[in-house]
Write a protein that holds these residues in place. Structure first.
Motif, PDB file in Angstrom:
ATOM      1  N   ILE A 125       6.008  29.705 -40.517  1.00 51.80           N
ATOM      2  CA  ILE A 125       4.752  28.966 -40.639  1.00 51.80           C
ATOM      3  C   ILE A 125       4.989  27.585 -41.245  1.00 51.80           C
ATOM      4  N   ASN A 126       6.009  27.445 -42.079  1.00 52.24           N
ATOM      5  CA  ASN A 126       6.303  26.122 -42.626  1.00 52.24           C
ATOM      6  C   ASN A 126       6.984  25.224 -41.591  1.00 52.24           C
ATOM      7  N   MET A 127       7.709  25.819 -40.654  1.00 55.13           N
ATOM      8  CA  MET A 127       8.208  25.037 -39.519  1.00 55.13           C
ATOM      9  C   MET A 127       7.052  24.553 -38.648  1.00 55.13           C
ATOM     10  N   VAL A 128       6.040  25.420 -38.491  1.00 50.09           N
ATOM     11  CA  VAL A 128       4.833  25.015 -37.761  1.00 50.09           C
ATOM     12  C   VAL A 128       4.182  23.823 -38.448  1.00 50.09           C
ATOM     13  N   TYR A 129       4.091  23.878 -39.769  1.00 49.82           N
ATOM     14  CA  TYR A 129       3.539  22.765 -40.542  1.00 49.82           C
ATOM     15  C   TYR A 129       4.272  21.463 -40.203  1.00 49.82           C
ATOM     16  N   MET A 132       2.941  26.475 -31.775  1.00 53.29           N
ATOM     17  CA  MET A 132       2.340  27.795 -31.921  1.00 53.29           C
ATOM     18  C   MET A 132       3.286  28.720 -32.674  1.00 53.29           C
ATOM     19  N   THR A 133       2.690  29.680 -33.363  1.00 53.94           N
ATOM     20  CA  THR A 133       3.435  30.810 -33.899  1.00 53.94           C
ATOM     21  C   THR A 133       2.675  32.073 -33.551  1.00 53.94           C
ATOM     22  N   ILE A 137      -2.272  29.964 -33.845  1.00 51.78           N
ATOM     23  CA  ILE A 137      -1.670  31.151 -34.455  1.00 51.78           C
ATOM     24  C   ILE A 137      -2.167  32.367 -33.692  1.00 51.78           C
ATOM     25  N   VAL A 138      -1.266  33.179 -33.177  1.00 49.28           N
ATOM     26  CA  VAL A 138      -1.637  34.375 -32.431  1.00 49.28           C
ATOM     27  C   VAL A 138      -1.315  35.608 -33.269  1.00 49.28           C
TER      28      VAL A 138
END
Length: 354
Positions: free
Chosen positions: A60-64, A74-75, A101-102
């Motif tokens: 999630i921090n890579m998504v950030y 997306m994650t 986010i799925v």
């Protein structure tokens, strides 16, 4: 347009790529594993990047980071994995970054099992992260709807500069249905991403993306700004379906694949002369409170049907405003309600049970 038979997880991944997603960061967990596997194979074909992170927290921090550049990212995960992402999700919401986010959800609490569940309703609509923030939450009931809503989710995320969640129980991820990949019918005029950290090239001041505000006056101002955005979502983004509501003696409320099972019960009851309607929330947040204003005068009770011990029922009670009795039928831990059991509950409520 050609329809393709696909597994749900793979159809969601294909929809994301069609929507322009070029970055995916995730970590394996059942029952959504086919989704990251699909993205790992297909993203490089469109010059995209797939990274299996060392943990959900890292993902999630890579998504950030990717969202901060303005990229479509997306994650995906399942229930306990989404729980681990909550800190990053509130950071992303606080920094006003778009992403999708799925959650292909499973039974809990804790590590739970790997069978379908809807026990993440509180997690998705109330949020497990800190602070005043909201996610736009879509809950598809078919693979075609999942495809359509994933494509729309990327536009909505960009429009509001906010994370958007698409939540489906494990059946949505694992079942196979024919789908087609259409252009979104909800066309939005998307704002420029002049906030993104793309390098100044000596032409502008650096953009700073952050969710830290040490001055309380500044943080309150930011919260007021965010809340204005959430109010706009409540006004413009509510989606729901009404099914066989005319002269209904009882109205069910169900979402996702549970709503499909509820429709089977409704159709069977109709053959017995019992009229039952359905309100199906498509957005879990914003919840379709206004749909409950159109409940017919013939209705004697509401029935919340869920694959949980009762979570959406709280919103049903809020929407009902004390007008009608609110009943509940649910299965949990990966157990799936049957049309026959739902029909029996309806008869019991209406006084026709044996």
């Amino acid at each position: 347009m050609t329809r393709i038979l696909m597994k749900g997880n793979e159809a969601i991944g294909a929809a994301a790529i069609k929507a322009g997603c070029r970055y995916f960061f995730g970590y394996p967990i059942t029952p959504q594993n086919e989704l990251p596997e699909f993205m790992s194979r297909e993203l490089p074909k469109v010059d995209g990047v797939y990274v299996q992170a060392e943990s959900e927290v890292a993902a999630i921090n890579m998504v950030y980071g990717a969202a901060g550049t303005g990229a479509r990212v997306m994650t995906s995960s399942s229930s306990p994995g989404i729980a681990l992402k909550q800190e990053g999700i509130t950071y992303i919401a606080g920094a006003e970054l778009p992403c999708v986010i799925v959650n292909i959800s499973r039974g809990g609490p804790g590590l739970g099992g790997i069978q379908p569940s809807q026990a993440d309703y509180f997690q998705s609509t109330r949020g497990g992260g800190n602070g005043d923030y909201r996610l736009l939450v879509y809950a598809p009931a078919s693979l075609q709807e999942a495809v359509d809503l994933v494509i729309e989710a990327f536009d909505a995320a960009d429009y509001y500069r906010n994370p958007v969640m698409v939540i489906g129980d494990g059946m949505i991820g694992q079942m196979m249905e024919p789908v087609e990949f259409k252009e979104s019918t909800n066309k939005r005029e998307l704002p420029p991403k002049d906030w993104a950290t793309t390098g100044t090239k000596g032409k502008r001041q650096p953009n700073i993306i952050n969710s830290l505000a040490l001055e309380p006056e500044s943080l309150e101002k930011h919260n007021i700004k965010l809340n204005k955005k959430y109010k706009e979502m409540e006004e413009k983004e509510v989606k729901y379906e009404m099914y066989k509501m005319e002269e209904a003696e009882l109205v069910m409320v169900a979402y996702g694949t549970t709503a499909r099972i509820a429709k089977n019960a409704i159709d069977a009851l109709e053959e017995e002369g019992i009229k039952v309607g359905l309100i199906r929330p498509i957005t879990l947040w914003p919840f379709p409170y206004k749909a409950f204003k159109d409940i017919p005068a013939t209705t004697k009770a509401l029935l919340s049907v869920e694959m949980s011990m009762g979570q959406m029922i709280d919103d049903v009670k809020i929407a009902n405003e004390g007008r009608l009795p609110v009943e509940f039928y649910g299965r949990s831990g990966g157990m799936i309600p049957t049309p026959e059991a739902i029909a029996a509950k309806v008869k019991d409520i209406l006084g026709g049970g044996k």
